[in-house]
Scaffold this motif. Sequence first.
Motif, mmCIF file in Angstrom:
data_model
loop_
_atom_site.group_PDB
_atom_site.id
_atom_site.type_symbol
_atom_site.label_atom_id
_atom_site.label_comp_id
_atom_site.label_asym_id
_atom_site.label_seq_id
_atom_site.Cartn_x
_atom_site.Cartn_y
_atom_site.Cartn_z
ATOM 1 N N LEU A 37 1.134 -1.518 -0.037
ATOM 2 C CA LEU A 37 0.033 0.502 0.134
ATOM 3 C C LEU A 37 0.901 0.986 0.065
ATOM 4 O O LEU A 37 0.382 1.851 -0.202
ATOM 5 N N ALA A 38 2.116 1.140 0.895
ATOM 6 C CA ALA A 38 2.629 2.770 0.862
ATOM 7 C C ALA A 38 3.285 2.074 -0.909
ATOM 8 O O ALA A 38 4.100 3.819 -1.419
ATOM 9 N N ALA A 39 4.222 1.451 -1.037
ATOM 10 C CA ALA A 39 4.125 1.262 -2.591
ATOM 11 C C ALA A 39 4.057 2.177 -3.309
ATOM 12 O O ALA A 39 3.561 3.062 -3.641
ATOM 13 N N GLY A 40 2.343 1.778 -3.201
ATOM 14 C CA GLY A 40 1.692 2.082 -4.569
ATOM 15 C C GLY A 40 1.268 3.735 -4.065
ATOM 16 O O GLY A 40 1.599 4.835 -5.787
ATOM 17 N N ASN A 41 1.289 3.912 -2.972
ATOM 18 C CA ASN A 41 1.485 5.635 -2.609
ATOM 19 C C ASN A 41 2.449 6.384 -3.387
ATOM 20 O O ASN A 41 2.260 7.505 -3.568
ATOM 21 N N ALA A 42 3.291 5.140 -2.690
ATOM 22 C CA ALA A 42 4.682 6.570 -2.954
ATOM 23 C C ALA A 42 4.744 6.569 -4.377
ATOM 24 O O ALA A 42 5.141 7.339 -5.436
ATOM 25 N N LEU A 43 4.881 5.602 -5.171
ATOM 26 C CA LEU A 43 4.607 5.998 -7.337
ATOM 27 C C LEU A 43 3.299 7.177 -7.358
ATOM 28 O O LEU A 43 4.135 7.838 -8.093
ATOM 29 N N LEU A 44 2.419 7.072 -6.354
ATOM 30 C CA LEU A 44 1.401 8.232 -7.070
ATOM 31 C C LEU A 44 1.872 9.920 -6.433
ATOM 32 O O LEU A 44 1.391 10.703 -6.442
ATOM 33 N N GLY A 45 3.170 10.121 -5.354
ATOM 34 C CA GLY A 45 2.588 11.042 -4.936
ATOM 35 C C GLY A 45 2.270 10.851 -3.517
ATOM 36 O O GLY A 45 2.061 12.249 -2.967
ATOM 37 N N ASN A 46 1.693 10.113 -3.809
ATOM 38 C CA ASN A 46 0.438 10.052 -1.889
ATOM 39 C C ASN A 46 1.269 10.306 -0.728
ATOM 40 O O ASN A 46 2.507 9.823 -0.789
ATOM 41 N N GLU A 47 0.274 10.458 0.348
ATOM 42 C CA GLU A 47 1.155 10.377 1.629
ATOM 43 C C GLU A 47 1.271 8.730 1.388
ATOM 44 O O GLU A 47 0.539 7.866 1.118
ATOM 45 N N ASP A 48 2.074 8.334 2.863
ATOM 46 C CA ASP A 48 2.257 6.682 2.488
ATOM 47 C C ASP A 48 0.819 5.866 3.222
ATOM 48 O O ASP A 48 0.437 4.863 2.195
ATOM 49 N N ASP A 49 -0.054 7.127 4.109
ATOM 50 C CA ASP A 49 -1.093 6.108 4.545
ATOM 51 C C ASP A 49 -2.573 6.840 3.555
ATOM 52 O O ASP A 49 -3.787 5.864 4.629
#
Length: 325
Positions: A37-49
């Motif tokens: 989940l954190a990796a997917g958010n990192a790819l998009l520039g989201n916060e980890d959570d």
Amino acid sequence: MIEILTSPAFNTIQDLGRHGARGIGVSTSGAMDPVALAAGNALLGNEDDAAGIEIQTFPFRLRFQKEATFALTGADHVSTLAGLSLRPWWCKQARPGDILAIGTPRRGARVYATFGGGLDVPQVLGSRSTHLRAGFGGLEGRSLQTGDVVPVGRPPRDAARRFDFGAAPPDVAITGAGRRDDGVLPIRVMRAGEYDLFSEAMQARFWSTAWKVSARSDRGGYRLTGDKLTLDAPIEMRSHGVVAGVVQVPPSGEPIIQMSDANTAGGYPKIAAVIQADLWRLGQTAPGSFIAFSEVSYQDAVAAMAPVNDYLASLRAVADLYRQL
């Protein structure tokens, strides 16, 4: 906005969990594979959570009602966007009307779909995670169903240039995170409070057995089948606090590993506790798979998080640069 077109049971909205509420009897919930989940958010520039969708029953299909960015991480799977094949561990931009279809994983148990800006559902006790047993969080406290429409938040300002790249999954990028040659997944644990209640023979059996993850496993706990662990004499215990990763031994003698939706307290003897660095690996372990336990010290358990943290930090740094190309 996204519209759910096909979703079998138990696919839910999850973030990294509901922390600080165990004292009032509310389990953490959150993604079974928090690294994915954190990796997917990192790819998009989201916060980890940022909240995404944890998909554990297939096939799963959704339609984008507006232009949006998304990433697919977690289990190795086959998926398509508007009929064109997608790679796992990849981010992409979707147009209005595009249909995302995700098939049964070839390896692993759960796929995570994250979206630029995260899923914009209300926070309950500080988290957007779905708590199925309590019936709150996520979308009305329940699994996603055909016809649901889920709002997507506003993407980060600095994450809006390029979305067509991916990352190596952690079981490839992190040394020693894969399975043994015989297909058994090694899981590192520390001894827990009631370890010494078990005889030396039972302790040896715990370490030597290749335990099978039972089909009766779920987000609450993984039931293991194999040689039974028994006590020399029955024991009654007061209920005590438990957290994800605790390995309890009920009277049946077959261990249970507490997982994301575990109860906050229980009275079965605790023989071991899975270290935090290996919980994500358990989250991708499907029923029918085999695991084996190995003992580590507290110091080793703490140190084991460094490669995981380094992996996520490196992924985010590279993704932040790549989106700006």
